[in-house]
Motif scaffolding. Sequence first.
Motif, PDB file in Angstrom:
ATOM      1  N   LEU A  86       4.610  -3.263   5.478  1.00  0.00           N
ATOM      2  CA  LEU A  86       3.402  -2.692   6.081  1.00  0.00           C
ATOM      3  C   LEU A  86       3.109  -3.326   7.438  1.00  0.00           C
ATOM      4  CD1 LEU A  86       0.962  -2.351   3.041  1.00  0.00           C
ATOM      5  CD2 LEU A  86       2.188  -0.525   4.227  1.00  0.00           C
ATOM      6  N   VAL A  87       3.253  -4.639   7.539  1.00  0.00           N
ATOM      7  CA  VAL A  87       3.034  -5.298   8.834  1.00  0.00           C
ATOM      8  C   VAL A  87       3.999  -4.742   9.876  1.00  0.00           C
ATOM      9  CG1 VAL A  87       3.063  -7.471  10.094  1.00  0.00           C
ATOM     10  CG2 VAL A  87       2.143  -7.411   7.777  1.00  0.00           C
ATOM     11  N   HIS A  88       5.278  -4.585   9.475  1.00  0.00           N
ATOM     12  CA  HIS A  88       6.250  -3.997  10.406  1.00  0.00           C
ATOM     13  C   HIS A  88       5.792  -2.605  10.845  1.00  0.00           C
ATOM     14  CE1 HIS A  88       9.982  -2.498  12.150  1.00  0.00           C
ATOM     15  NE2 HIS A  88       9.796  -1.432  11.400  1.00  0.00           N
ATOM     16  N   GLY A  89       5.360  -1.786   9.895  1.00  0.00           N
ATOM     17  CA  GLY A  89       4.923  -0.433  10.228  1.00  0.00           C
ATOM     18  C   GLY A  89       3.748  -0.422  11.183  1.00  0.00           C
ATOM     19  N   ARG A 152      -0.185   4.434  12.099  1.00  0.00           N
ATOM     20  CA  ARG A 152       0.045   3.238  11.288  1.00  0.00           C
ATOM     21  C   ARG A 152       0.054   3.647   9.822  1.00  0.00           C
ATOM     22  NH1 ARG A 152      -5.614  -0.081  10.490  1.00  0.00           N
ATOM     23  NH2 ARG A 152      -7.033   1.706  10.557  1.00  0.00           N
ATOM     24  N   PRO A 153       0.539   2.790   8.931  1.00  0.00           N
ATOM     25  CA  PRO A 153       0.480   3.094   7.509  1.00  0.00           C
ATOM     26  C   PRO A 153      -0.965   3.099   7.001  1.00  0.00           C
ATOM     27  CG  PRO A 153       2.119   1.386   7.962  1.00  0.00           C
ATOM     28  CD  PRO A 153       1.307   1.555   9.207  1.00  0.00           C
ATOM     29  N   THR A 408      14.327  -2.160  13.738  1.00  0.00           N
ATOM     30  CA  THR A 408      13.496  -2.662  12.639  1.00  0.00           C
ATOM     31  C   THR A 408      12.959  -4.067  12.921  1.00  0.00           C
ATOM     32  OG1 THR A 408      15.402  -3.583  11.453  1.00  0.00           O
ATOM     33  CG2 THR A 408      14.840  -1.297  11.000  1.00  0.00           C
ATOM     34  N   LEU A 409      12.710  -4.374  14.191  1.00  0.00           N
ATOM     35  CA  LEU A 409      12.350  -5.740  14.573  1.00  0.00           C
ATOM     36  C   LEU A 409      10.917  -5.890  15.066  1.00  0.00           C
ATOM     37  CD1 LEU A 409      15.371  -7.458  16.346  1.00  0.00           C
ATOM     38  CD2 LEU A 409      14.211  -8.157  14.270  1.00  0.00           C
ATOM     39  N   ALA A 410      10.042  -4.938  14.786  1.00  0.00           N
ATOM     40  CA  ALA A 410       8.679  -5.027  15.305  1.00  0.00           C
ATOM     41  C   ALA A 410       7.956  -6.270  14.809  1.00  0.00           C
ATOM     42  CB  ALA A 410       7.889  -3.771  14.925  1.00  0.00           C
ATOM     43  N   PHE A 411       8.312  -6.752  13.620  1.00  0.00           N
ATOM     44  CA  PHE A 411       7.694  -7.946  13.042  1.00  0.00           C
ATOM     45  C   PHE A 411       8.601  -9.169  13.198  1.00  0.00           C
ATOM     46  CE2 PHE A 411       5.672  -9.766   8.892  1.00  0.00           C
ATOM     47  CZ  PHE A 411       4.807 -10.548   9.647  1.00  0.00           C
ATOM     48  N   GLY A 412       9.740  -8.991  13.871  1.00  0.00           N
ATOM     49  CA  GLY A 412      10.675 -10.093  14.037  1.00  0.00           C
ATOM     50  C   GLY A 412      11.319 -10.528  12.737  1.00  0.00           C
ATOM     51  N   SER A 413      11.355  -9.638  11.760  1.00  0.00           N
ATOM     52  CA  SER A 413      11.910  -9.973  10.452  1.00  0.00           C
ATOM     53  C   SER A 413      13.312  -9.414  10.308  1.00  0.00           C
ATOM     54  CB  SER A 413      11.023  -9.395   9.339  1.00  0.00           C
ATOM     55  OG  SER A 413      11.613  -9.584   8.063  1.00  0.00           O
TER      56      SER A 413
END
Length: 543
Positions: A86-89, A152-153, A408-413
């Motif tokens: 969710l944070v990434h989204g 956003r979600p 898929t790196l918006a959250f750096g994960s």
Amino acid sequence: MSIMKVHAAIARALSDNGVETLFGLIGDANLYMVDSFIRDCGGRFISSANEAGATLMGLGYTNVSGRLGVVSVTHGAAVTNTLTALVHGVKARVPMLLLCGDTPVEDRENFQNTGQRDHILATGAGFEQLRSPRTIAEDVATCFRRALTERRPIALNIPVEFQWDDTEYEARPYRAPHTRGLVPESEDLDNAIGIIAAARRPVVLAGRGAIDAEARAALIRLAERLEAPLATTLQAKDLFRGEPFDLGICGTLSQPVAVDTLIEADCIIGFGASINPYTLSRGAFQKGKRFVQVDSDPAQIGRYMTPDAGVVGDAALTADLFRNWLDEAEIPGAGARDQALADRLETASPWEGLRTPDASERIDMPRVVQRLEQAFPRDRVLVTDGGRFLTEPWKNLRVPDPRQFVITLAFGSIGLGMGHAIGAALARPNVPVLHVTGDGGFVLGGLAEFNTAVRHKLDIVTIICNDGAYGAEHIQFRNKNMDPALSMFEWPDFAKVADALGGQGFTVETFADLERALAAIETRDRPILIDLKLDPDAMPELP
């Protein structure tokens, strides 16, 4: 108006809003709804191994299809499992609907009870409570509206005790308003036109907010009128592919001819682009330039840098308006599309200087990516996980359309790639998905969901860039002249793991191994995993 059980009414509301594919994991708070969605509404349910994976699938589906991805999970730990996704989204600004079951209100001591609202709001996602059985259609439509307009979600929280209540149901689907009528008329517009008219070396830049067909065509028309080259952000990769003055990516991943052109430019006109530090090549492309930033979302203008003129407007309509004003004022073209630039772009090659390998040579990232680009079907979806391997795939693996490129790196994960790849495969069922991940990312988030791809018979090829280490940490140890052993791992044989999970696995150490693996792609009938054994001390630098 129909009388039905609440679980059936929720399924019907999804169907009435155009949902055909539902991702998730069933539990006692959502199993009857999912069953009704399949049996009564003719929907398709993609069951995941983990709720985190399901949420990522929903995000990947939205990214590639442009339609809202919808996910259903039960309560408690099922909800907390979704939080990283969710944070990434939220950070990636990807709309999605998450249907959460909830424990009975009266059962205070239920061992799966947790503050679901607090957890979800902490991620930055939106939260809606199903108010009553009578408001199902309205509450679902509200979630669709909020997800799509807030980008956003949004989670809809559904108490488990409602499931078998009777309710009257009447369809009330959300109808998205037409928003393309947004045409600027302001002092900002006048300033933007003045800046553009005075530019002698302008560049027209497209971001993710300008990747639809109308925007693409309008930006090409404007660039031709200005006699200016075109460029994109990474998120809009390959939008102008095939155009004669396409510079490609603007930023830290620019090719040499693009770097020279962008440094010499005196004006960048950005449409739907946030113009962040990476797009500006950490400031190198900012010097000596004026910036015009156009976006339909005023929150994006000036988010990372203050433009000389910020214009709130639809990308296609604003580009055409700029062009019309230039015509009215009889402003000549800038002449930045000269023969010298055309010649350089015509002869430029991302593979310049790469030597053809011998079959027995050990593999390296640049030449592996070159062979992947040549061998993998041209109509593809490219999904990238996080890791230090990204430079070469981002620069040199092409896509036919920016919607077929997923970051898929918006959250750096790391570890978010496989879920996105599954969602992408469902969004484009006749297009193969190339999923590029690292060894750590695959173990963290891809291993369990690889079998999900197998179970649902999805056309996904996973490339593991396996340097036996967590790359960013390995780099830091090496930069300090320290022993990197703490960052290194002895993983299992991923090829054998893929076989055991029902796919087809290949271990690649030499270029001869690579050719055997690539040959198998041509006859694939199940998900494929290719484990690239790479030297941790010979990986490309991070972008």
